[in-house]
Design a protein around this motif. Structure first.
Motif, mmCIF file in Angstrom:
data_model
loop_
_atom_site.group_PDB
_atom_site.id
_atom_site.type_symbol
_atom_site.label_atom_id
_atom_site.label_comp_id
_atom_site.label_asym_id
_atom_site.label_seq_id
_atom_site.Cartn_x
_atom_site.Cartn_y
_atom_site.Cartn_z
ATOM 1 N N THR A 1 5.662 2.573 -10.934
ATOM 2 C CA THR A 1 4.626 2.176 -9.976
ATOM 3 C C THR A 1 4.995 2.720 -8.600
ATOM 4 O O THR A 1 6.171 3.012 -8.327
ATOM 5 N N ALA A 2 3.994 2.846 -7.740
ATOM 6 C CA ALA A 2 4.232 3.349 -6.382
ATOM 7 C C ALA A 2 3.337 2.605 -5.397
ATOM 8 O O ALA A 2 2.238 2.162 -5.751
ATOM 9 N N ASP A 3 3.831 2.485 -4.172
ATOM 10 C CA ASP A 3 3.086 1.821 -3.095
ATOM 11 C C ASP A 3 3.248 2.672 -1.837
ATOM 12 O O ASP A 3 4.372 2.878 -1.362
ATOM 13 N N ARG B 1 -7.964 0.257 1.257
ATOM 14 C CA ARG B 1 -6.944 -0.143 0.278
ATOM 15 C C ARG B 1 -7.416 0.327 -1.094
ATOM 16 O O ARG B 1 -8.504 -0.036 -1.528
ATOM 17 N N MET B 2 -6.580 1.104 -1.755
ATOM 18 C CA MET B 2 -6.945 1.694 -3.036
ATOM 19 C C MET B 2 -5.891 1.371 -4.091
ATOM 20 O O MET B 2 -4.716 1.168 -3.762
ATOM 21 N N GLN B 3 -6.337 1.339 -5.342
ATOM 22 C CA GLN B 3 -5.416 1.247 -6.475
ATOM 23 C C GLN B 3 -5.833 2.292 -7.498
ATOM 24 O O GLN B 3 -6.995 2.352 -7.905
ATOM 25 N N VAL C 1 -0.652 3.141 -8.786
ATOM 26 C CA VAL C 1 -0.334 3.531 -7.406
ATOM 27 C C VAL C 1 -1.228 2.743 -6.455
ATOM 28 O O VAL C 1 -2.459 2.830 -6.534
ATOM 29 N N ASP C 2 -0.624 1.961 -5.566
ATOM 30 C CA ASP C 2 -1.352 1.238 -4.517
ATOM 31 C C ASP C 2 -1.242 2.019 -3.213
ATOM 32 O O ASP C 2 -0.127 2.391 -2.798
ATOM 33 N N ILE C 3 -2.374 2.242 -2.564
ATOM 34 C CA ILE C 3 -2.402 3.058 -1.338
ATOM 35 C C ILE C 3 -3.123 2.294 -0.238
ATOM 36 O O ILE C 3 -4.196 1.725 -0.458
#
Length: 302
Positions: free
Chosen positions: A64-66, A125-127, A219-221
């Protein structure tokens, strides 16, 4: 008839149990396929992070990534990232783009026209879900859009032992199903078979979740613009319109006369409504005055 019904119910339960076990084996086989993939010890170095492309023999990772960064234009960056995700075989699960208004003022430019000036800051805010093997590519594309990187976290959770445990659980459930099938048909057997089937379904769901998380990384951005933007919106000068129709003497005088006429009517109707009280009051007043007159006469004669 009752015996036939019980036999049919038992047969249906056994068939469902076998079907559930086979489905559980299918989900377990997916996990086994991931666990047995040929992944030689490899550490690919790139400009983003070795964690995103890390491969270790006999190990499986859920990645996972943030990412938190500032960009020049949030809308353009959002469109670009969504397009890149689709090209890499992924998809967007959440996107919340919004503009936070800092201030809002109206300036009149003429008797008819005005300008609304808004100061705002845009964020999103994106996922995203992207194939795990393409995670490094996606992070590289996202990194190219940044003006300033506030933070970035990349996690690789080792789930190798969880996959092995899931295989053991599938075998245990299958063995329970075989043992239950040898029992004498009664209510307890149906209950045990139903509970074992439910447990098998839960295990199958857990296997599918792990398989999906192994295949796709999340990935949360969070992106925002570093400076406040302004928007100039042409509108109508409402103040001049308000002043134009603010007060009309003739109309107001006419309305006041009509309202006064209706007020007189209401007072008159009100007096008619309370006529018993007025009658009683007048009677009491009459006798009170008469009594005073009687008292005054003796004094005069004396």
């Amino acid at each position: 008839m009752k015996t036939t019904y019980i036999r049919l119910s038992l047969a249906a339960a056994l068939l469902l149990g076998i079907y559930s076990c086979k489905k559980g084996e299918a989900a377990s086989s997916d996990l086994e396929a991931y666990a047995n993939t040929d992944s030689t010890a490899e550490m690919v170095s790139d400009s983003i992070s070795s964690v995103a492309t890390m491969k270790v023999k006999d190990k499986q990772f859920i990645k996972t990534a943030d990412v938190n960064m500032e960009v020049k234009d949030v809308y353009e960056t959002t469109v670009s990232i969504e397009k890149s995700v689709q090209e890499l075989g992924g998809f967007v699960t959440h996107s919340n783009l919004q503009s936070n208004v800092v201030s809002e003022n109206t300036y009149n430019t003429s008797d008819e026209n005005a300008v609304l000036v808004k100061k705002y800051q845009t964020e999103n805010r994106m996922q995203l879900r992207v194939p795990t093997e393409r995670l490094g590519e996606l992070l590289t594309l996202i990194n190219d859009k940044k003006l300033f990187l506030n933070s970035r976290q990349i996690n690789a959770e080792d789930v190798t032992s969880s996959i092995k445990y899931a295989k053991l659980e599938s075998k245990r459930i299958e063995k329970n199903s075989k043992n239950i099938s040898t029992l004498k048909t009664d209510k307890d057997k149906l209950k045990l078979d139903n509970e074992n089937m439910a447990e098998g379904n839960q295990q199958q769901l857990a296997n599918m979740d792990v398989t999906d998380n192994l295949k796709y990384s999340t990935v949360d951005i969070y992106i925002k613009e570093p400076k406040i933007r302004t928007a100039e919106i042409a509108i109508t000068n409402t103040k001049s319109i308000d002043d134009k129709y603010k007060f009309d003497f003739l109309y107001s005088a006419k309305s006041a006369f009509v309202e006064g006429y209706y007020l007189i009517q209401k007072i008159f109707v009100g007096l008619i409504t309370i006529w018993p009280i007025l009658l009683i009051g007048a009677t009491i007043l009459y006798f009170a005055r008469k009594r005073k007159t009687v008292k005054k006469h003796p004094k005069t004669e004396a």
